[in-house]
Design a protein around this motif. Sequence first.
Motif, short mmCIF file in Angstrom:
data_model
loop_
_atom_site.label_atom_id
_atom_site.label_comp_id
_atom_site.label_asym_id
_atom_site.label_seq_id
_atom_site.Cartn_x
_atom_site.Cartn_y
_atom_site.Cartn_z
N TYR A 453 -32.17 115.85 -55.72
CA TYR A 453 -32.40 116.82 -54.51
C TYR A 453 -33.45 116.29 -53.45
O TYR A 453 -33.28 116.19 -52.44
N ILE A 454 -34.45 115.59 -54.25
CA ILE A 454 -35.22 114.82 -53.36
C ILE A 454 -34.60 113.72 -52.78
O ILE A 454 -34.60 113.17 -51.45
N GLY A 455 -33.79 113.21 -53.58
CA GLY A 455 -33.08 111.86 -52.93
C GLY A 455 -31.88 112.18 -51.74
O GLY A 455 -31.84 111.67 -50.92
N ILE A 456 -31.41 113.33 -52.00
CA ILE A 456 -30.39 113.80 -51.14
C ILE A 456 -31.11 113.98 -49.66
O ILE A 456 -30.46 113.68 -48.62
N LEU A 457 -32.32 114.68 -49.77
CA LEU A 457 -32.91 115.04 -48.55
C LEU A 457 -33.64 113.73 -48.12
O LEU A 457 -33.51 113.46 -46.65
N ALA A 458 -33.76 112.75 -48.67
CA ALA A 458 -34.56 111.35 -48.16
C ALA A 458 -33.27 110.66 -47.55
O ALA A 458 -33.55 110.25 -46.62
N ILE A 459 -32.14 110.34 -48.13
CA ILE A 459 -31.00 110.04 -47.56
C ILE A 459 -30.61 110.46 -46.27
O ILE A 459 -30.37 109.94 -45.56
N LEU A 460 -30.63 111.92 -46.28
CA LEU A 460 -30.22 112.43 -45.11
C LEU A 460 -31.00 112.33 -43.93
O LEU A 460 -30.58 112.02 -42.94
N SER A 461 -32.29 112.10 -44.25
CA SER A 461 -33.49 111.96 -43.23
C SER A 461 -33.60 110.58 -42.80
O SER A 461 -33.40 110.10 -41.56
N PHE A 462 -33.09 109.58 -43.82
CA PHE A 462 -32.95 108.20 -43.67
C PHE A 462 -31.65 107.92 -42.39
O PHE A 462 -31.66 107.35 -41.56
N VAL A 463 -30.64 108.68 -42.82
CA VAL A 463 -29.42 108.77 -41.81
C VAL A 463 -29.61 108.98 -40.59
O VAL A 463 -29.07 108.35 -39.52
N LEU A 464 -30.18 110.15 -40.38
CA LEU A 464 -30.30 110.71 -39.22
C LEU A 464 -31.46 110.15 -38.35
O LEU A 464 -31.07 109.57 -37.04
N ALA A 465 -32.59 109.64 -38.78
CA ALA A 465 -33.55 108.58 -38.35
C ALA A 465 -32.83 107.34 -37.88
O ALA A 465 -33.18 106.93 -36.78
N PHE A 466 -31.87 106.72 -38.66
CA PHE A 466 -31.21 105.63 -38.45
C PHE A 466 -30.32 105.64 -37.19
O PHE A 466 -30.13 104.76 -36.22
N LEU A 467 -29.68 106.94 -37.28
CA LEU A 467 -28.88 107.02 -36.04
C LEU A 467 -29.62 107.11 -34.49
O LEU A 467 -29.25 106.85 -33.80
N ALA A 468 -30.90 107.75 -34.90
CA ALA A 468 -31.86 108.04 -33.61
C ALA A 468 -32.75 106.84 -33.08
O ALA A 468 -33.59 107.01 -32.33
#
Length: 552
Positions: A453-468
């Motif tokens: 669950y921590i990994g899913i949130l971290a990956i999601l944050s990384f993807v969104l931040a990478f896009l922005a």
Amino acid sequence: MPYLGGTLGIAIRRGAIPGLKDFLLHTRPDLQHNNSFENSMVNQFWEFTFQCRFKPTPSGWVENGGKVCSGDEDLEAVETEFLDVSDLRSEYNVYKAVYALAYALDEILKCKPGKGPFYKQSCATMKTLEPWQLVYYLERVNFTTSFGDQVSFDDNGDALPIYDVMNWLWLPDGQTKVQNVGEVKMSAFNGEQLILDGDKIFWNFKPKKPPQSVCSNDCPPGTRVVRKKGEPECCFDCIPCSEGKISNSTNSLECFSCPEDYWSSPQRDHCVPKKTEFLSYQEPLGICLTAASLLGTFICTVVLGIFIYHRSTPIVRANNSELSFNLLLSLKLCFLCSLLFIGRPRLWTCQLRHASFGISFVLCVSCILVKTMVVLAVFKASKPGGEASLKWFGVSQQRGTVLVLTSVQAAICTAWLISFSPSPHKNTKYHNDKIVYECVVGSAVGFSVLLGYIGILAILSFVLAFLARNLPDNFNEAKLITFSMLIFCAVWVAFVPAYISSPGKYADAVEVFAILASSFGLLLALFGPKCYIILLRPERNTKKAIMGRGIE
């Protein structure tokens, strides 16, 4: 003597009879019964010792120069074996026999009518004493002589044996001496005993030392006896006991395993408590990790103080001050939860360490995820027709999102603790001579869901931040979030194989290191540049600078 010198043999026990010599010196012939002279042993001894004759003397005795015995001759003035009490052997046995009889008669005299050992509790009397009655008391005699020897009889009526071990000694002047070098005896308490004084024994060959036996030497404690095939029984090898087993007696045939919490000593002759191992506050590794945890907590407190003090400045307000404060508090919890992994595992620390770690990191990553989503929403709102996107990311929505995401992790931890709670465990499989205290996770599935669950949130944050990351902004926080989440994900991806392959306390150390490394990465990546501007470049901490309109 060249052949018989040094011979060891057994002799009747020599003992001392107190008062015997004085008694013998006071021996006097009987001068009153003239008709019993010839039958008197003392008178015969007297005549033989002093070479005289009592009256009436044989005819011609005086005429031929013979002496007449007066009875007053001095026994101390002559040398006779009669007065030699230094080597009493047969006499000492007679002495013990007489005393045994005396003790038996004494017990007979002490018997009280009505409490005797015979028929109808009767006693034996001296007038009607039967031999079998005397034998009854003799069987129970048990006394110690003044010489220190115990006198008693076994079930067969035999006296407990005691003999002297004699050694033929060849003196330098050629004379022979027989000396006592030990004793063989039977004791009612210690059984058969052979006592030798090795320093007194004369060995009749040049080394003057005891000869080497053709048999093997005794196997000391810590070894076991292994017979040699095809050789006499006294020939054997001494094999050291294997690890974890001991023998604490000489010539032991087997080695015995130590109890579960004990291990064999280096000498394998006794068991010692096993060493205990866990990530301790006293060892260098534990001290370093504790210091790093406290340092990270202190830095979080300092940064939080800086942000609170400069909360009205543009850079703090532009980066969502409330989420920043929550993020700093969650990072402080992340640093502090690492302390639960240090010290001897207890039930409460095992239950709290992963729960606090999971909830703290989810709270931290949730704040970062919401900050990323806010950045995207603000950029979208800056475009024509995008004002509606900000309605979904107001203050209440931000708080609610963080709360919901964190509540999911709290529910996972609660279900894990209720169903398969972690608990302390004594592990003896890693090391035979050590007990490793560790926390078993209880359920690998629960632990995996928590990390996943921590990994899913971290990956999601990384993807969104990478896009922005390339959004047009003078201070684009998405770049910092991208870098921080890249560090976070790299640390935890490396953690999994390292954790699985690390035994005992090193697994705890790997997990603490991952917690501290990811926490420091987030702290420095997200708040380092902001603190740099607030403290060292205040000219950039203005609304115009943030908007990219120049620096005042």
